[in-house]
Structure formats: C-alpha cells, structure tokens
Design a protein around this motif. Structure first.
Motif, PDB file in Angstrom:
ATOM      1  N   HIS A 343      99.537  -9.225 -45.354  1.00  0.00           N
ATOM      2  CA  HIS A 343     100.606  -8.410 -45.947  1.00  0.00           C
ATOM      3  C   HIS A 343     101.908  -9.218 -45.982  1.00  0.00           C
ATOM      4  CE1 HIS A 343     103.299  -5.088 -46.787  1.00  0.00           C
ATOM      5  NE2 HIS A 343     102.247  -4.287 -46.961  1.00  0.00           N
ATOM      6  N   THR A 372     107.714  -6.298 -38.667  1.00  0.00           N
ATOM      7  CA  THR A 372     108.007  -6.494 -40.079  1.00  0.00           C
ATOM      8  C   THR A 372     108.831  -7.762 -40.269  1.00  0.00           C
ATOM      9  OG1 THR A 372     110.016  -5.140 -39.940  1.00  0.00           O
ATOM     10  CG2 THR A 372     107.971  -4.026 -40.522  1.00  0.00           C
ATOM     11  N   GLN A 379     114.032  -1.387 -45.533  1.00  0.00           N
ATOM     12  CA  GLN A 379     112.870  -2.231 -45.772  1.00  0.00           C
ATOM     13  C   GLN A 379     111.809  -2.032 -44.695  1.00  0.00           C
ATOM     14  OE1 GLN A 379     115.955  -3.125 -46.058  1.00  0.00           O
ATOM     15  NE2 GLN A 379     116.220  -4.042 -48.082  1.00  0.00           N
ATOM     16  N   ALA A 382     109.948   1.128 -45.436  1.00  0.00           N
ATOM     17  CA  ALA A 382     109.117   0.962 -46.632  1.00  0.00           C
ATOM     18  C   ALA A 382     107.831   0.199 -46.312  1.00  0.00           C
ATOM     19  CB  ALA A 382     109.912   0.239 -47.716  1.00  0.00           C
ATOM     20  N   VAL A 383     107.937  -0.883 -45.538  1.00  0.00           N
ATOM     21  CA  VAL A 383     106.754  -1.651 -45.170  1.00  0.00           C
ATOM     22  C   VAL A 383     105.817  -0.817 -44.304  1.00  0.00           C
ATOM     23  CG1 VAL A 383     105.952  -3.655 -43.859  1.00  0.00           C
ATOM     24  CG2 VAL A 383     107.917  -3.874 -45.382  1.00  0.00           C
ATOM     25  N   GLN A 384     106.360  -0.117 -43.337  1.00  0.00           N
ATOM     26  CA  GLN A 384     105.537   0.705 -42.445  1.00  0.00           C
ATOM     27  C   GLN A 384     104.803   1.786 -43.231  1.00  0.00           C
ATOM     28  OE1 GLN A 384     106.222   2.362 -38.023  1.00  0.00           O
ATOM     29  NE2 GLN A 384     107.709   3.118 -39.490  1.00  0.00           N
ATOM     30  N   ALA A 385     105.503   2.445 -44.136  1.00  0.00           N
ATOM     31  CA  ALA A 385     104.848   3.484 -44.941  1.00  0.00           C
ATOM     32  C   ALA A 385     103.780   2.886 -45.852  1.00  0.00           C
ATOM     33  CB  ALA A 385     105.898   4.227 -45.767  1.00  0.00           C
ATOM     34  N   ASP A 386     104.060   1.713 -46.417  1.00  0.00           N
ATOM     35  CA  ASP A 386     103.079   1.072 -47.295  1.00  0.00           C
ATOM     36  C   ASP A 386     101.794   0.737 -46.538  1.00  0.00           C
ATOM     37  OD1 ASP A 386     102.446  -0.372 -49.910  1.00  0.00           O
ATOM     38  OD2 ASP A 386     102.267  -2.006 -48.455  1.00  0.00           O
ATOM     39  N   VAL A 387     101.926   0.249 -45.315  1.00  0.00           N
ATOM     40  CA  VAL A 387     100.750  -0.108 -44.512  1.00  0.00           C
ATOM     41  C   VAL A 387      99.913   1.130 -44.209  1.00  0.00           C
ATOM     42  CG1 VAL A 387     100.006  -0.935 -42.241  1.00  0.00           C
ATOM     43  CG2 VAL A 387     101.749  -2.191 -43.530  1.00  0.00           C
ATOM     44  N   ASP A 389     100.004   4.089 -45.671  1.00  0.00           N
ATOM     45  CA  ASP A 389      99.474   4.701 -46.897  1.00  0.00           C
ATOM     46  C   ASP A 389      98.121   4.084 -47.256  1.00  0.00           C
ATOM     47  OD1 ASP A 389     101.668   6.267 -47.081  1.00  0.00           O
ATOM     48  OD2 ASP A 389     102.650   5.119 -48.663  1.00  0.00           O
ATOM     49  N   HIS A 390      98.071   2.777 -47.208  1.00  0.00           N
ATOM     50  CA  HIS A 390      96.827   2.077 -47.571  1.00  0.00           C
ATOM     51  C   HIS A 390      95.702   2.378 -46.578  1.00  0.00           C
ATOM     52  CE1 HIS A 390      94.215  -1.112 -49.060  1.00  0.00           C
ATOM     53  NE2 HIS A 390      94.041  -1.500 -47.798  1.00  0.00           N
TER      54      HIS A 390
END
Length: 420
Positions: A343, A372, A379, A382-387, A389-390
C-alpha cells in the motif's frame, strides 16, 4: 534655565508691577513653568524621539511589511515635562513647602513609572524580534522576560513609595526584610512557575506548536503560547484551554511531537472476526485464492512446507486428521500483511505486522499494527479508512465473516414473515 528666566529684567518688572496682587506673580511663574514643560515635550516628540523612532523601525521586527506600534516612544516623551516641572517647581514663589515637596515627588514618581512602562514595552519588542528566529519555538524567552517585567515593576513600585514617603530606597528595602515570608507566600505561584519555565525551556519537553494531551486540564490540541504563569492550548474543537505552567512539571501529559517528527502515525485497530467462520481450505477454496497475486509466494511456500511435514507424519500416522492444512484465517492474515506492504500510504520503514489477539465475546480480533506515511490528520484517516474498506470487502473471498452483535431486527423480520 529656569533660574535665568526668573532673573529676566521684564520678569522682575512684572514682579514689581504685581506687588499689589501677591498671588498674581506666582501664577505668572507657574504659567511660564508649564510653558517650558510643554516646549520641552514638543521638542522631544517632534525632533529627538522622531529620529529615534525612525532608527527603531529599521530593526528586523519592523521589516517584512508589518508596522509594529512602538509604544516605547510616546512613553519616553512623557519623562521630559515631568523632569522640567520637578526641577522648576521650587522656583515658583508663594507655594507652601509641603506642596512643593509633594509635586516634586509626584513628578519623580511619574518619571519612574514612565520608565518602567517603557522598559516593559521594550521587552515586548525584544520578544517580538526574538520570535522571528528559526529556533524561537524551541527556546522561548517569554517567561524570562515576564520575570524581568515583574522585577522592574516591583522596583519601580518600591521607588515610588520611597519617593512619596520621603525615605531612601535602601532603607525601605531593609524594612521589607521582615516581610519576606509574606512576599514568598504572595509570589509562590510566580516562583513555582519560574522554576517550571526554566525546566521546560531547558529540556524542551513542550514547544510552541506541539500537540499535547493533558486530560486533567481538559487540554488536547496545539500549544499556542508559553508564558511565565500559563500555558495556552487551542483544542481541536477550537476552544482555548489555559492552565498553570507548573502543571507540566507536576502532572503527566502526552506530547505528540515524537509522532510528528517520526514521519509515521500508528494504525492499531482490530478486525473482529466470527470464530464460527474459521476453517480449513479445501481444493476449491485454494483454487479461488490462487487468483490473488499477493498470495503467489505465500501459497507456493506453504504448499511446499506442508508437503514436507505431511510426508514425514504420514509414515507413522496416515490418517488425514494428523496432517497439517492451510486455514482461511492464516491465509487471510498473510494476505493482509502483503496488502499493507504494497500500500503506498503505509510507511514501510516502520513496524508492520498483523497479529491475532486472544478471543473475546465480541469475536476473534485480528489486529493491524502499522504506520501511515503521512502524519497529517486528514491523510491518516483517509489511509486508515481505505485499508479497512478493502479488507472488509475482500473478507468473504476467504470464507470469513465479521462478528457483529445481532439485534432483534432479524427476529422481528422472521415473525412478520411467519405471520404473513
């Protein structure tokens, strides 16, 4: 100069002409004294101090487009007329000696107070100049300057009292020796704050701009001011919290500067998995997981490892129950680790691991521990939520479910279906 003015011929003639009116001559001399004080003040403001003001504006604090109000200039201008009046009041005839002494003392007291105020503004100007230095945030001097201000005003107050009382300042200070204990009690907070300010400036535990968290003082935000007596923090909800400086020495707090300077902000959050969904992977499940490019090396290495192990065990115990097999949870854990290492928002130079914690009534925690690449709040979130979410979306591919406490909604739906 005033003595020569009194000896002027026209002034002596005026004295002779006003002999019939005893108080008139005193009024004339007093008016001349006030006129001389006004002229001295005018010359000082228009000529001397204007030139001094131009010089001070050339200092760094006045450059860069911002004009600073130099309050030191008008303060100093008030000294001159007071000096003129104090020197000339003794030349006014007909005034009672007590009144002359009081006016002279009041003028001297005014001079002392004016100089003290000018010194205070000069210290403020010096602090403003110092704060323009790059290292000013690490070594603030505002607390030390406030101590100097206190000393200046205390000495000015004692000097004023000594002047009005007609005693020497040294005698007044000697008399205050008996009141030392009382003064120590009065200035207890100031002394403790001074010691705390010295410690804070010396070890750099708190600097302007640091994010600190101090629950006992309801402070959670950026430090915007470090003074002698108080620390001012702007909280994340934009409220302002002020607490005594000594609290940073006597109580515990958390400074997030280390996180900001490290270049990474920690993610430490578990996925709560339903333990009933954990199981072995069969051939069909393995075939599905071979589609994931991140698992190529893991599946190949795991197959080889298990084949060697099972070959040794099968000689003594050929039953399938004695063989080692891959689980969906272990494979998912390997996938999560490889996903984090690929990532772009994750700092690869800091600790990164995916670990399984002890089971709880809320499920089996699979914790992500990583950092991060950005420490900025937006930021980071955003990175934590993206991880997550996936991971939440890909979880069913491994035959796993997220644990979620059930409500009576499902039961009510079943009852409605049965009733219909």
């Amino acid at each position: 100069m005033l003595e020569k003015m009194v000896q002027w011929p026209w002034l002596q003639q005026a004295q002779q002409a006003l002999e019939a009116h005893p108080g008139a001559y005193s009024v004339v001399v007093l008016a001349l004294l006030l006129l001389a004080a006004w002229l001295a003040n005018y010359v000082t403001r228009r000529i001397l101090l204007r030139g001094l003001k131009r010089m001070l504006r050339m200092l760094p604090a006045e450059q860069g487009g911002g004009r600073r109000d130099l309050k030191v200039i008008p303060r100093l201008a008030n000294v001159v007329p007071a000096v003129v009046i104090a020197a000339g009041i003794v030349l006014v005839p007909g005034l009672p000696p007590g009144l002359v002494h009081f006016i002279a003392g009041a003028c001297q007291a005014w001079v002392v107070l004016t100089v003290a105020l000018a010194a205070s503004h000069a210290l403020d100007l010096f602090n403003a100049i110092y704060e323009r230095r790059p290292d000013a945030r690490d070594k603030p001097i505002k607390g030390y300057l406030q101590v100097v201000k206190i000393v200046v005003f205390v000495l000015a107050g004692l000097s004023i009292v000594a002047t009005l009382a007609g005693v020497k300042l040294l005698h007044l200070l000697t008399g205050l020796g008996a009141a030392t204990a009382v003064l120590m009690l009065i200035f207890q907070d100031t002394i403790l704050s001074l010691v705390a300010s010295v410690q804070i400036s010396g070890d750099g535990r708190v600097r302007i701009g640091d994010w600190i968290e101090m629950p006992s003082q309801n402070a959670d935000g950026d430090v915007i001011d470090i003074a002698l007596h108080t620390i001012t923090v702007q909280n994340w909800d934009k409220t302002i919290t002020t607490f005594p400086t000594r609290k940073l020495v006597t109580e515990s707090f958390k400074n997030w500067r280390g996180m900001q300077e490290s270049g990474g902000r920690r993610i430490k959050r578990p996925l709560l998995l339903d333990q009933h969904s954990v199981g072995f992977l069969d051939d069909d499940a393995l075939a599905r997981l071979e589609r994931f490019g991140l698992l190529d090396d893991y599946l190949a290495g795991k197959r080889e490892e298990l084949a060697q192990w099972n070959a040794q065990v099968a000689q003594a115990h050929p039953e399938e129950v004695n063989a080692r097999r891959m689980t969906n949870l272990g494979t998912f854990r390997a996938y999560v680790e490889r996903y984090l290492r690929s990532h772009p928002g994750i700092n690869q130079g800091m600790t990164l691991m995916v670990r399984q914690l002890a089971p709880t009534p809320q499920g089996l925690p699979l914790e992500l521990y990583c950092f991060t690449a950005s420490v900025a709040w937006v930021q980071y979130e955003a990175v934590q939520a993206d991880v997550f979410d996936h991971l939440l979306a890909i979880l069913p591919e491994f035959g796993l479910r997220v644990f979620q406490q059930s409500s009576d909604a499902m039961l009510m739906a079943l009852r409605e279906r049965a009733a219909s």
